[in-house]
Each structure stands twice: as C-alpha cells, then as structure tokens.
Motif scaffolding. Structure first.
Motif, PDB file in Angstrom:
ATOM      1  N   VAL A   1      36.442  -8.849  39.321  1.00  0.00           N
ATOM      2  CA  VAL A   1      35.154  -8.173  39.483  1.00  0.00           C
ATOM      3  C   VAL A   1      33.979  -8.983  38.928  1.00  0.00           C
ATOM      4  O   VAL A   1      32.820  -8.659  39.210  1.00  0.00           O
TER       5      VAL A   1
ATOM      6  N   ASN B   1      39.314  -5.532  37.297  1.00  0.00           N
ATOM      7  CA  ASN B   1      38.951  -4.132  37.138  1.00  0.00           C
ATOM      8  C   ASN B   1      39.768  -3.433  36.065  1.00  0.00           C
ATOM      9  O   ASN B   1      39.444  -2.312  35.659  1.00  0.00           O
TER      10      ASN B   1
ATOM     11  N   LYS C   1      39.750   0.730  37.322  1.00  0.00           N
ATOM     12  CA  LYS C   1      38.945   0.385  38.488  1.00  0.00           C
ATOM     13  C   LYS C   1      37.453   0.581  38.223  1.00  0.00           C
ATOM     14  O   LYS C   1      36.699   1.017  39.088  1.00  0.00           O
TER      15      LYS C   1
ATOM     16  N   SER D   1      33.684  -0.904  36.425  1.00  0.00           N
ATOM     17  CA  SER D   1      32.890  -2.121  36.540  1.00  0.00           C
ATOM     18  C   SER D   1      32.781  -2.817  35.193  1.00  0.00           C
ATOM     19  O   SER D   1      32.344  -2.221  34.212  1.00  0.00           O
TER      20      SER D   1
END
Length: 463
Positions: A282, A296, A325, A327
């Motif tokens: 990410v 994540n 999951k 940020s």
C-alpha cells in the motif's frame, strides 16, 4: 527530444571544444537539458525551434561554419538571454555569443534586499532567467530560491483549463509553472511528483516525467495497459541509482493492486508480489538508499532491485489492534523509518521502526515533526518544521475533495478535517484557492512537493 537531435547538438559542442567525446550519460543529459530549454522557450512559436534544428543540421552537413552558427543563434536567441548563457557554458570563449556585461554596472550591484523584492515579482519561469543577468544575481538566486528546502504545495487546475502552480505557504507566494503548457495534451493525467519530477500517465501506454527545475524530460513506455486513468489510480516514486544517471520508477496501481517497477539500467518493467493473495503493498519509501514497502497488514519489507522479491522484516511488537486492510503510510524523517496510520474517522497512530532492535515503537506524539499528507496517496515527514513556517506535531493535509487543512496530532476530538486558525498562512491558502475554486467549473487538485528530496538507491545493499 529525439536521439538524432541530441547527436546534432553534441557534434557542434564537440567540434567547438576540439574533442570527440563519446555519448556518456552526463553529456547526453546536458544536451537534452539544453534542447528542452530551447523547446520550452519557443513553445508558442515552434517555427523558431525548427530553425534552431536547421542550423544544427546545416552545420552537421558542413553547409555552414561555426562562426555562421554563432551569428544565426545570436539572432534566434534574441530576447532569451538564459539560452545564450547556457549555450556559452558549453563552448570555449572564442565561440561564445557576445553579451553586454553587467557585472560592473549598477544593475549587477543592487543590494540583496532589492533583489529579493525583484524576485517576489517574478513567476516561477522567470526565476530561471533571473540568474542569467550576471554572476551577482546568480549568487543571490542560488542562495535563496533554489537552495530552499521548503515544502511547496502543488496546485493543478483542470479539466477545461489546465494550469500548474507552486505555492509557498510561508511566504504567501504563488509561482506559476507556465513551462508545463507543453504537457497539455489529451488523455494525460497527473500522477504525482517525486525527486523533483512531475509524473503523468497517458492512455497510449506510457508515462511522461518532467522536471521543471532542470527542464529534463523522460518518457517511459509501459508493457502493461494504461487506460481509464484517474488522478488517484497510481502512486509513484522516482529514485536515481547512486553515482549514476540510471533510475527506478515505482508505480502502485490502486485499481489492480499491482506494484510495477521500471529500471532504466535494464530498460524493462517487472511486477512485485507479496506471494500472499490477501496481502497487498500500500505504500513505499526510500531510506538509506533502500526501498521499503508496507502492506495492508502493516508488514514491512525491503524491495530487491536485483530480483522480483520482497524480503519482509521479522519485526517485534507489530501493531495488532489496527483494523486489517487499512491504510498505512511510510515516511523517512532524518533517516528514521516511520509507519503512519491516518485512516478516516479512527484514532491516528504513528510508529517508529527501530531497525537496530527490529521493533515497532509507538510514539505518543509527533514531537518536533510535521506530517504532510495527501489523502489516498502518500505522507511525508519533516523535522524542525518551524524553519519553514510550519508547526511541530501538526498534520498538513490535502484530501480527496481537493481541500487543504491542518490539525494538531494530539487533538483527538477531530474526526477528520479542520481548517487552520485565521492567523496562520495555511488559512490564506484555504481562502485564496479552495473557497475561490468552489464557485468555478474547474477543480483544484493539491499535492506536496519537497524540492530538496532526490531519492537514491544502491543496488549493492540488497541481495
């Protein structure tokens, strides 16, 4: 710029200097930079650029001598003193285009406070011609604007009209980037800015990189499909190989969750994978010439540029109370790796990664650090931000609604976004651009540019 145009210019420079240098990367870069500067100067009159190329072709074909080249270029570059000075830097004195010297005149000896006032009246493009007046003005320019490490806010206006600006929050100054007009082409979307380069994606399966500081341009053709481009589809990082002109372009596609890397030394793309179906990269950052990535699930790894592998670190005290999951962002602050969690409507958290003990260390506050966050893209950290007029322990944010704001890291009453106090310059930016833009048909997109950051990587550090 084509390779043939570069060869023509190199033939002229080599003849003038009585050399037969091979086309080394540094020499080619100098020639490319000058060619691009000529093209930008004549972007509203491309016939003059064609005349410039004709002079080079005539010299290469031995239809004219170098003395004639000099006289033709003197006429062609009339009114573009910066081009004459740059041309003169490539050739010996006897082949230089003569200019009236101002080094001993009153204009050259203006006090620096007067020069500072003159600078404030110039836009960003004019600032590059400003140091060409004389050595005194060049010294002032180098020690002021170009040496500044202030984080600048990038403003992009579109869709119907396109314009780019650099905004100095501290000085309340807007620098228009008129040279970006040469990139106003259909189906070309802004991706981000990294190592001083603006990065654009085009639907003809290519990426364009342009540095407004050096006027250098790079075009990279993709081996994957680049279509349905949106502003937030890609996240990019550009890093140069240490002691070399080779570079690495890292692209994270949010739509496909794929991590692409282009390495100029191999002239090829590759795709990196975590080898776990539900674990996705990410964010990424360069620290001590190594590229680190985070997934994540808050797992941090090292990108191996010699292969297609990600070597994940065996860290202790990995955060386990953050939602999966979510940020995460990585940031490099004074050679210290930070993991930052700034998800919407949740408590913000930041961790320092102690690579000597391989530990996550939770920080209660940012201390003498300010964060510069771009929603859905990246986050950068800056220590001692007061020297540029920013506040410690604050987050300066531009969000997906193209709004700018700031907030105290420890103010947990904030759910997401807050305007700054009226006595601070960031509020000027909010009122001057966001409120102004709200009544226009176009939109304002904001991003951060750290002018002093040029990322470097070392292939020998990762095996």
């Amino acid at each position: 710029m084509t390779r043939s145009e570069t060869k023509l210019l190199l033939q002229l420079f080599n003849y003038a200097n009585h050399t037969s240098k091979s086309m080394k990367s540094g020499v080619i870069d100098d020639a490319l930079g000058f060619l691009n500067a000529v093209k930008v100067a004549f972007q509203n009159n491309m016939q003059k650029y064609d005349q410039f190329l004709k002079v080079l072709r005539d010299f290469s074909a031995k239809r004219i001598y170098i003395s004639r080249v000099k006289s033709k270029l003197k006429m062609l570059f009339k009114g573009h003193k910066s081009l004459i000075l740059e041309f003169n830097s490539f050739v010996p004195k006897k082949h230089q285009i003569k200019l009236l010297s101002l080094d001993n005149g009153e204009l050259a000896q203006l006090p620096w406070d007067v020069l500072d006032i003159i600078c404030e009246k110039l836009d960003f493009d004019d600032l590059f011609s400003f140091p060409g007046v004389c050595k005194n003005w060049w010294t002032f320019h180098k020690s002021n604007f170009l040496s500044s490490q202030e984080p600048l806010l990038v403003r992009f206006t579109g869709y119907h009209t396109h314009s780019y600006s650099f905004i100095s929050i501290h000085n309340k100054k807007v620098y228009d980037l008129n040279m970006m007009n040469c990139f106003q082409q259909p189906k070309c979307v802004y991706v981000g800015v990294s190592s001083g380069f603006f990065i654009f994606a085009r639907e003809n399966n290519s990426f364009v990189l342009f540095n407004p500081f050096t006027r250098k341009e790079l075009v990279i053709h993709a081996t994957f499909t680049v279509n349905h481009i949106t502003i937030y589809q890609y996240q990019a990082l550009l890093a140069f190989e240490k002691c070399s002109q080779e570079y690495v372009l890292l692209l994270l596609c949010k739509e496909s969750s794929r991590l692409y890397a282009y390495q100029s030394r191999y002239s090829r793309w590759c795709i990196y994978s975590t080898l776990k179906p539900e674990e996705l990269v990410v964010d990424f950052v360069v620290l001590n010439n190594i590229i680190y990535v985070v997934t994540n699930n808050a797992n941090i790894g090292v990108l191996n540029l010699n292969s297609r592998n990600i070597k994940f670190l065996n860290l202790k005290n990995t955060p386990d109370k953050l939602p999966s999951k979510t940020s995460f962002n990585l940031a490099n602050c004074d050679d210290q790796l930070l993991l930052i969690h700034l998800q919407l409507y949740t408590r913000r958290q930041v961790y320092k990664i102690d690579l000597s003990t391989m530990n996550y260390v939770k920080m209660k506050s940012l201390g003498d650090i300010a964060l510069f966050y771009v929603s859905r893209k990246n986050c950068r950290a800056l220590s001692n931000p007061q020297r540029f007029g920013y506040r410690s322990n604050y987050v300066y944010e531009v969000n997906s609604f193209s709004k700018c704001g700031m907030y105290d890291w420890n103010d947990h009453r904030l759910s997401y976004y807050k305007r700054s106090a009226g006595d601070f310059n960031f509020d000027w930016c909010f009122r001057h651009f966001v409120c102004q833009g709200s009544v226009r048909s176009d939109f304002n997109l904001f991003d951060w540019c750290f002018t002093h950051l040029k990322y470097q990587v070392d292939y020998s550090l990762v095996e």
